[in-house]
Design a protein around this motif. Sequence first.
Motif, PDB file in Angstrom:
ATOM      1  N   ASP A  43       0.798  -1.176   0.054  1.00 42.50           N
ATOM      2  CA  ASP A  43      -0.011   0.043   0.091  1.00 42.50           C
ATOM      3  C   ASP A  43       0.751   1.194   0.114  1.00 42.50           C
ATOM      4  N   ALA A  44       2.121   1.025  -0.425  1.00 45.70           N
ATOM      5  CA  ALA A  44       3.022   2.220  -0.403  1.00 45.70           C
ATOM      6  C   ALA A  44       3.734   2.143  -1.717  1.00 45.70           C
ATOM      7  N   VAL A  45       4.545   3.165  -1.862  1.00 44.99           N
ATOM      8  CA  VAL A  45       5.543   3.148  -2.966  1.00 44.99           C
ATOM      9  C   VAL A  45       7.002   3.784  -2.462  1.00 44.99           C
ATOM     10  N   GLU A  46       7.944   2.951  -2.751  1.00 43.07           N
ATOM     11  CA  GLU A  46       9.206   3.179  -2.184  1.00 43.07           C
ATOM     12  C   GLU A  46      10.125   3.794  -3.174  1.00 43.07           C
ATOM     13  N   TYR A  47      10.736   4.870  -2.733  1.00 42.12           N
ATOM     14  CA  TYR A  47      11.643   5.522  -3.989  1.00 42.12           C
ATOM     15  C   TYR A  47      12.819   4.749  -4.321  1.00 42.12           C
ATOM     16  N   THR A  48      13.155   4.473  -5.405  1.00 40.75           N
ATOM     17  CA  THR A  48      14.229   3.811  -6.012  1.00 40.75           C
ATOM     18  C   THR A  48      15.517   4.505  -6.683  1.00 40.75           C
ATOM     19  N   GLY A  49      15.251   5.756  -6.668  1.00 39.91           N
ATOM     20  CA  GLY A  49      16.534   6.695  -7.194  1.00 39.91           C
ATOM     21  C   GLY A  49      15.797   7.711  -8.322  1.00 39.91           C
ATOM     22  N   ASP A  50      16.829   8.416  -8.826  1.00 36.36           N
ATOM     23  CA  ASP A  50      16.771   9.498  -9.725  1.00 36.36           C
ATOM     24  C   ASP A  50      17.464   9.258 -11.214  1.00 36.36           C
ATOM     25  N   ASP A  51      17.879   8.140 -11.505  1.00 38.42           N
ATOM     26  CA  ASP A  51      18.612   7.765 -12.609  1.00 38.42           C
ATOM     27  C   ASP A  51      17.514   7.621 -13.819  1.00 38.42           C
ATOM     28  N   ILE A  52      17.503   8.510 -14.743  1.00 36.91           N
ATOM     29  CA  ILE A  52      16.693   8.817 -15.746  1.00 36.91           C
ATOM     30  C   ILE A  52      16.742   7.515 -16.656  1.00 36.91           C
ATOM     31  N   GLU A  53      18.038   6.925 -16.676  1.00 40.52           N
ATOM     32  CA  GLU A  53      17.859   5.648 -17.405  1.00 40.52           C
ATOM     33  C   GLU A  53      16.741   4.579 -17.555  1.00 40.52           C
ATOM     34  N   ALA A  54      16.096   4.870 -16.065  1.00 41.23           N
ATOM     35  CA  ALA A  54      14.950   3.858 -15.943  1.00 41.23           C
ATOM     36  C   ALA A  54      13.898   3.900 -16.952  1.00 41.23           C
ATOM     37  N   VAL A  55      13.839   5.440 -17.199  1.00 34.66           N
ATOM     38  CA  VAL A  55      12.907   5.731 -18.322  1.00 34.66           C
ATOM     39  C   VAL A  55      13.365   5.486 -19.605  1.00 34.66           C
ATOM     40  N   ARG A  56      14.548   5.956 -19.918  1.00 36.72           N
ATOM     41  CA  ARG A  56      14.967   5.934 -21.375  1.00 36.72           C
ATOM     42  C   ARG A  56      15.390   4.375 -21.774  1.00 36.72           C
ATOM     43  N   GLU A  57      16.058   3.825 -20.769  1.00 32.78           N
ATOM     44  CA  GLU A  57      16.392   2.309 -21.319  1.00 32.78           C
ATOM     45  C   GLU A  57      15.427   1.254 -20.773  1.00 32.78           C
ATOM     46  N   GLU A  58      14.680   1.499 -19.840  1.00 34.44           N
ATOM     47  CA  GLU A  58      13.897   0.508 -19.052  1.00 34.44           C
ATOM     48  C   GLU A  58      12.431   0.730 -19.380  1.00 34.44           C
ATOM     49  N   GLY A  59      12.006   1.861 -20.052  1.00 30.46           N
ATOM     50  CA  GLY A  59      10.689   2.166 -20.383  1.00 30.46           C
ATOM     51  C   GLY A  59       9.805   2.419 -19.089  1.00 30.46           C
ATOM     52  N   VAL A  60      10.328   3.049 -18.276  1.00 29.33           N
ATOM     53  CA  VAL A  60       9.549   3.205 -16.843  1.00 29.33           C
ATOM     54  C   VAL A  60       8.284   4.211 -17.170  1.00 29.33           C
ATOM     55  N   PRO A  61       7.251   4.385 -17.200  1.00 32.79           N
ATOM     56  CA  PRO A  61       6.144   5.435 -17.408  1.00 32.79           C
ATOM     57  C   PRO A  61       6.539   6.521 -16.610  1.00 32.79           C
ATOM     58  N   VAL A  62       6.339   7.652 -17.184  1.00 34.79           N
ATOM     59  CA  VAL A  62       6.369   9.027 -16.605  1.00 34.79           C
ATOM     60  C   VAL A  62       4.952   9.427 -16.053  1.00 34.79           C
ATOM     61  N   VAL A  63       4.919   9.700 -15.047  1.00 35.87           N
ATOM     62  CA  VAL A  63       3.516  10.308 -14.583  1.00 35.87           C
ATOM     63  C   VAL A  63       3.456  11.439 -13.851  1.00 35.87           C
ATOM     64  N   HIS A  64       2.371  12.175 -13.896  1.00 35.57           N
ATOM     65  CA  HIS A  64       2.408  13.318 -12.976  1.00 35.57           C
ATOM     66  C   HIS A  64       1.802  13.253 -11.695  1.00 35.57           C
ATOM     67  N   TRP A  65       1.718  14.138 -10.615  1.00 40.22           N
ATOM     68  CA  TRP A  65       1.462  13.776  -9.328  1.00 40.22           C
ATOM     69  C   TRP A  65       1.356  15.057  -8.499  1.00 40.22           C
ATOM     70  N   ILE A  66       0.668  14.846  -7.282  1.00 42.42           N
ATOM     71  CA  ILE A  66       0.532  15.997  -6.550  1.00 42.42           C
ATOM     72  C   ILE A  66       0.728  15.414  -4.963  1.00 42.42           C
ATOM     73  N   PRO A  67       1.028  16.183  -4.066  1.00 44.57           N
ATOM     74  CA  PRO A  67       1.425  15.833  -2.727  1.00 44.57           C
ATOM     75  C   PRO A  67       0.191  15.375  -2.021  1.00 44.57           C
ATOM     76  N   GLY A  68       0.282  14.062  -1.258  1.00 48.67           N
ATOM     77  CA  GLY A  68      -0.818  13.705  -0.430  1.00 48.67           C
ATOM     78  C   GLY A  68      -1.485  14.694   0.235  1.00 48.67           C
ATOM     79  N   ASP A  69      -0.838  15.912   0.711  1.00 47.72           N
ATOM     80  CA  ASP A  69      -1.225  16.713   1.514  1.00 47.72           C
ATOM     81  C   ASP A  69      -0.651  18.254   1.336  1.00 47.72           C
ATOM     82  N   GLY A  70      -1.922  19.353   0.966  1.00 43.86           N
ATOM     83  CA  GLY A  70      -1.406  20.486   0.552  1.00 43.86           C
ATOM     84  C   GLY A  70      -1.653  20.884  -0.825  1.00 43.86           C
ATOM     85  N   ALA A  71      -2.214  19.784  -1.593  1.00 49.18           N
ATOM     86  CA  ALA A  71      -2.593  20.170  -3.065  1.00 49.18           C
ATOM     87  C   ALA A  71      -3.742  21.310  -2.992  1.00 49.18           C
TER      88      ALA A  71
END
Length: 570
Positions: free
Chosen positions: A489-517
């Motif tokens: 029921d959570a998401v775990e941060y795994t890093g900021d290496d953009i190769e996850a998107v470029r090489e592995e096809g991880v989808p890019v999504v938009h988001w808002i903070p759970g509090d303060g939007a």
Amino acid sequence: MDDDLRERVRTEAEKHALFNAVKYESEADVGAVMGPLMGENPDFRPHGDEIPGVVGGVVSEVNGMGVDQRRERLDELAPGLLAELESEDEEEEHTLPDLPNVEEYEEVRMRQAPNPNGPWHIGHARMPSVIGTYKERYDGSFVVRFDDTDPETKRPDLDAYDAILSDVEYLGFEPDEVIRASDRLETYYDHARELIELGGAYTCSCSGEAFSELKNSAEACPHRDKDAETTLAEFEAMIDGEYSAGEMVLRVRTDIEHKNPALRDWVAFRIVDTPHPREEAAEYRCWPMLDFQSGVDDHLTGVTHIIRGIDLQDSAKRQGFVYDYFGWEYPEVVHWGHVQIDEYDVKLSTSTLKKLIEDGTLAGWDDPRAPTIKSLRRRGIRGSAVVDAMIELGTSTSNVELSMSSIYVNNRELIDDGANRYFFVRDGVEKQVVGGPDEGHPPLHPDHEDRGRRTIPMPGSVAVEPEDVPANGDRVWLKGYGCVRHTRDAVEYTGDDIEAVREEGVPVVHWIPGDGAVETLLRTPDGDVPGEAEPEFAETAVDDVVQFERVGFARVDAHDGESVAYFSHE
């Protein structure tokens, strides 16, 4: 930045700078070059801090060239772009055909003749778009004449006069003269008197049904041979209010055996008992029919060219009889077919729209579901985007369909570069975040790093749209933040290496903070869409046009407790 990359940047920047300078016949602009340069070359983006300096030098070089030198260099560097520009120039030049016989007139003078019975729907934009374009082409004049001589059937709306002029301004044009026909009753009376003296009109007290039977049988009514003196006296009695509606009319004497019954002795003036809503015209009861009023005004105001619907061909023929009596030369006429608009379920009709507003189906003339110019304006559509789409329709006598997508394409080109980006989430699904930074920093605009980045706090939880929640064990890239993996029921941060998107096809999504939007209502042609936007959206100004990433462009309408934005298009 190594030397090879710097040279690539210089070459690409020169190409875009030359294209910009040649297209707009002016000096190139660094901002206009940076957008397409970075958009077409994503590998340049990591060097965003250094590239503007290189581009600035290239732009200075291009601006130091002569006009012919720029075209020659663009042809050498990117011949396809020069050919594209030449093709655009030719298409733009010939989209609207030349007006007939312009060489016979000292000045081309055209008129828009709206009935001010309500604000304009989108179809109304076609006429001022075309007339305004012709005015610019021929350095002519543009007259707006309000044909408001029907105080009953098409009763004028007092607010519509200014609303229509405002819409003309929104489309990018300024009338050289504004006339209200209801101010000109005495002028029409004088011309009616003269027409009577010329033997061109007579008063008739036949009922409408009785005259129709005579007309359709090509038989003259018993009043047709009335002498001018009697006709003048009865016409003055009409003006003085001695008759009620339906008791007396003034007819133009034409050809009672004309092959077209619609042209036989048509009505020029009738009595209307309903007072005009304008105080200046409320005392009048004897009103001209449109064909008489418009025909007289076209001559008196020096109109040289008229554009009207193909269904109004009989108007020119009716008015031709009056012009012949007075010895006037009739203006040139261009007939065109009706324009139909896709996308809307609502009929393009002022009366229909009024009823929908009155019964509460539409919230007003600027409801995003309404096919009106007011609605387009509130949605952040630029007037020039509408004009360009209307011009592309030409002046065919066939009915034409305007696709709203053509307006949206034009508008996107106008607003994309200036629209800062924000996140807006509908039906947000909230997940706890394990690890990771305390905030994200997506750019305000992907092609303008110089504008800076937004700051979106990460208060321990994040919300994304339902379809963006990854399957358990899968990852998504939270734009401007980094990669997270869905775990229970959570998401775990795994890093900021953009190769996850470029090489592995991880989808890019938009988001808002759970509090303060920021609670935000997005008003669209398909209905209202509630959601939440990132905190910095609340700092935008009313009338700003922004892009909600992966949703579409929108105009900021209000920040009052709940923020409100009007959807423009994707």
